[in-house]
Design an enzyme around this catalytic site. Structure first.
Site, short mmCIF file in Angstrom:
data_model
loop_
_atom_site.label_atom_id
_atom_site.label_comp_id
_atom_site.label_asym_id
_atom_site.label_seq_id
_atom_site.Cartn_x
_atom_site.Cartn_y
_atom_site.Cartn_z
CG ASP A 159 3.46 5.42 -12.91
OD1 ASP A 159 4.04 5.34 -11.95
OD2 ASP A 159 2.73 4.44 -13.27
CG HIS A 187 3.51 0.67 -12.41
ND1 HIS A 187 3.46 2.01 -11.96
CD2 HIS A 187 3.79 0.05 -11.22
CE1 HIS A 187 3.65 2.13 -10.81
NE2 HIS A 187 3.80 0.96 -10.03
P1 NAX Z 1 -0.17 -5.09 1.04
O1 NAX Z 1 0.90 -6.08 1.37
O2 NAX Z 1 -0.48 -4.06 1.87
O3 NAX Z 1 -1.45 -5.75 0.71
C1 NAX Z 1 -1.48 -6.89 -0.21
C2 NAX Z 1 -2.74 -7.71 0.31
O4 NAX Z 1 -2.87 -8.83 -0.66
C3 NAX Z 1 -2.32 -8.46 1.30
O5 NAX Z 1 -3.51 -8.37 2.21
C4 NAX Z 1 -2.53 -9.86 0.97
O6 NAX Z 1 -2.63 -10.93 2.13
C5 NAX Z 1 -3.25 -10.02 -0.09
N1 NAX Z 1 -2.77 -10.98 -1.11
C6 NAX Z 1 -1.67 -11.66 -1.34
N2 NAX Z 1 -1.77 -12.57 -2.36
C7 NAX Z 1 -2.92 -12.71 -2.39
C8 NAX Z 1 -3.76 -13.55 -3.03
N3 NAX Z 1 -3.14 -14.45 -4.16
N4 NAX Z 1 -5.17 -13.45 -3.33
C9 NAX Z 1 -5.89 -12.17 -2.88
N5 NAX Z 1 -5.32 -11.64 -1.95
C10 NAX Z 1 -3.76 -11.77 -1.85
O7 NAX Z 1 0.36 -4.30 -0.39
P2 NAX Z 1 -0.27 -2.85 -0.72
O8 NAX Z 1 0.45 -1.96 -0.34
O9 NAX Z 1 -1.81 -2.77 -0.70
O10 NAX Z 1 0.25 -3.07 -2.45
C11 NAX Z 1 -0.40 -4.14 -3.15
C12 NAX Z 1 0.20 -4.09 -4.75
O11 NAX Z 1 -0.20 -2.87 -5.29
C13 NAX Z 1 1.59 -4.36 -4.45
O12 NAX Z 1 2.11 -5.43 -5.59
C14 NAX Z 1 2.37 -3.27 -4.92
O13 NAX Z 1 3.46 -3.25 -5.34
C15 NAX Z 1 1.31 -2.63 -5.74
N6 NAX Z 1 1.50 -1.28 -6.18
C16 NAX Z 1 1.13 -0.65 -7.51
C17 NAX Z 1 1.08 0.52 -7.82
C18 NAX Z 1 0.66 0.88 -9.24
O14 NAX Z 1 0.55 2.15 -9.76
N7 NAX Z 1 0.26 0.04 -10.26
C19 NAX Z 1 1.34 1.36 -7.03
C20 NAX Z 1 1.12 1.18 -5.46
C21 NAX Z 1 1.62 -0.46 -5.05
O15 NAX Z 1 3.11 -0.18 -4.99
#
Ligand code: NAX
Length: 325
Positions: A159, A187
């Site tokens: 952000d 966030h």
């Molecule tokens: P993806 O769905 O592409 O990847 C997430 C990965 O996490 C998957 O490979 C899944 O298998 C794995 N996973 C799920 N549960 C798990 C666990 N208990 N232990 C280990 N791995 C696990 O999501 P992606 O686009 O990479 O986003 C990841 C996270 O970042 C989401 O929650 C998203 O909302 C968040 N974000 C946060 C942002 C921020 O500024 N704080 C911005 C970007 C993003 O939206």
């Protein structure tokens, strides 16, 4: 060369993980003199894909990459680790309420907090990226009572960077000319991007842009940028999120520039009247692997109202997961 340090990345086979691991292995996060061991943690169904990521890491032949450990067991993923980037989370699916998202993720982050408490290095530095990031951080920290709560942080740097880019574009300057940007709070769409203290080329940006532009254009653009990227790309921000995660850790560990600050969501110490203990984004300066909240900023009535609104959302989220704290 320094001895290697371990960096754990959860969700390493996901979109952000894929944009993150190569840059860390290349030395862009902790410095080009810091060898790393990557500990990549995933869920069992993603282990095959994670194996592919590991093959590509190997094929890059990064001189700084001393080892790669793959696991779906948090006890292995967090073993003796010095840094953790908690990216893996359950995504919001169609029809899911925010409350459901919070409680689903709460389970993941309480288990990971416990594993960090049991297995990680005592001075571990933790960044939570997975949403709802601030509240996930609170849960992880509450479940790791032997680790200093100050070492648990959440990411609002994306952000912050988005806000800097908007100001640079509006004032026809380079992003490098923009300093002292602030993101307050959660966030989420209640975050408050505050330009009151922001400088462009050392001069107040409030002398260059109108208040109405800031309220009607700048603030909603920053708040809704994530949604705009999903609309355009058909997928959520990944490269920019990974970049912000690297910036966050780089600033925290290697320090902020003299005269400037960054935004980090950290446990409130009551500064600016924010409820102590909430994971709230503040302007901070960093030095010697720790941060300090920038004190003494003048807060207008308008800013005060916005800061309270995002604080209230965090209080409501905390209420929803109170049983896990
Ligand atoms: P993806 O769905 O592409 O990847 C997430 C990965 O996490 C998957 O490979 C899944 O298998 C794995 N996973 C799920 N549960 C798990 C666990 N208990 N232990 C280990 N791995 C696990 O999501 P992606 O686009 O990479 O986003 C990841 C996270 O970042 C989401 O929650 C998203 O909302 C968040 N974000 C946060 C942002 C921020 O500024 N704080 C911005 C970007 C993003 O939206």
């Amino acid at each position: 060369m320094k001895p290697p340090v371990s960096v754990t990345i959860t969700g390493a086979a996901g979109n952000i993980g894929y944009a993150l691991v190569f840059r860390i292995a290349a030395g862009q996060m902790l410095g080009e003199d810091q060898p790393v061991i990557l500990r990549l943690l995933e869920v069992p169904q993603a282990m095959t894909a994670l194996g592919g990521v590991a093959m590509e890491l190997e094929d890059c032949a990064f001189p700084l990459l001393h080892d790669v450990v793959l696991s779906d067991d948090p006890a292995i993923g967090f073993r003796d680790t010095n840094y953790a980037m908690l990216v893996g989370a359950k995504p919001r699916t169609k029809g899911m309420e925010r409350k459901d998202l919070i409680t689903e993720n709460a389970r993941i982050f309480s288990a990971q907090g416990k594993a960090i408490n049991e297995h990680a290095a005592r001075d571990i530095h933790v960044l939570v990226v997975g949403n709802p990031a601030n509240t996930n951080t609170l849960i992880a920290s509450a479940n790791a009572p032997d680790i200093n709560p100050a070492n648990f942080t959440a990411m609002t740097r994306l952000d912050h960077n988005r806000a800097m880019a908007q100001i640079a574009a509006k004032t026809n300057h380079l992003v490098a000319d923009v300093t002292r940007m602030t993101i307050w709070g959660n966030h989420s769409s209640t975050q408050y991007p505050d330009i009151s203290h922001c400088l462009v080329d050392g001069k107040p940006v409030t002398d260059m842009v109108s208040m109405s532009w800031a309220i009607d254009h700048f603030t909603p653009t920053v708040q809704r940028r994530g949604a705009a990227i999903i609309d355009a790309r058909g997928a959520s921000s990944a490269a920019s999120a990974a970049d912000a995660a690297i910036d966050h850790m780089h600033s925290w560990i290697l320090g902020t520039d003299e005269g400037d600050w960054v935004s980090m969501a950290i446990p409130s110490d009551g500064s600016y009247g924010i409820e102590p203990g909430l994971i709230y984004s503040f302007p901070v300066t960093c030095k010697d692997r720790s941060y300090e909240i920038v004190q003494g900023l003048e807060i207008s009535d308008y800013s005060q109202e916005k800061m309270r609104k995002t604080e209230q959302e965090l209080l409501d989220e905390r209420e929803m997961i109170a049983d896990l704290l």
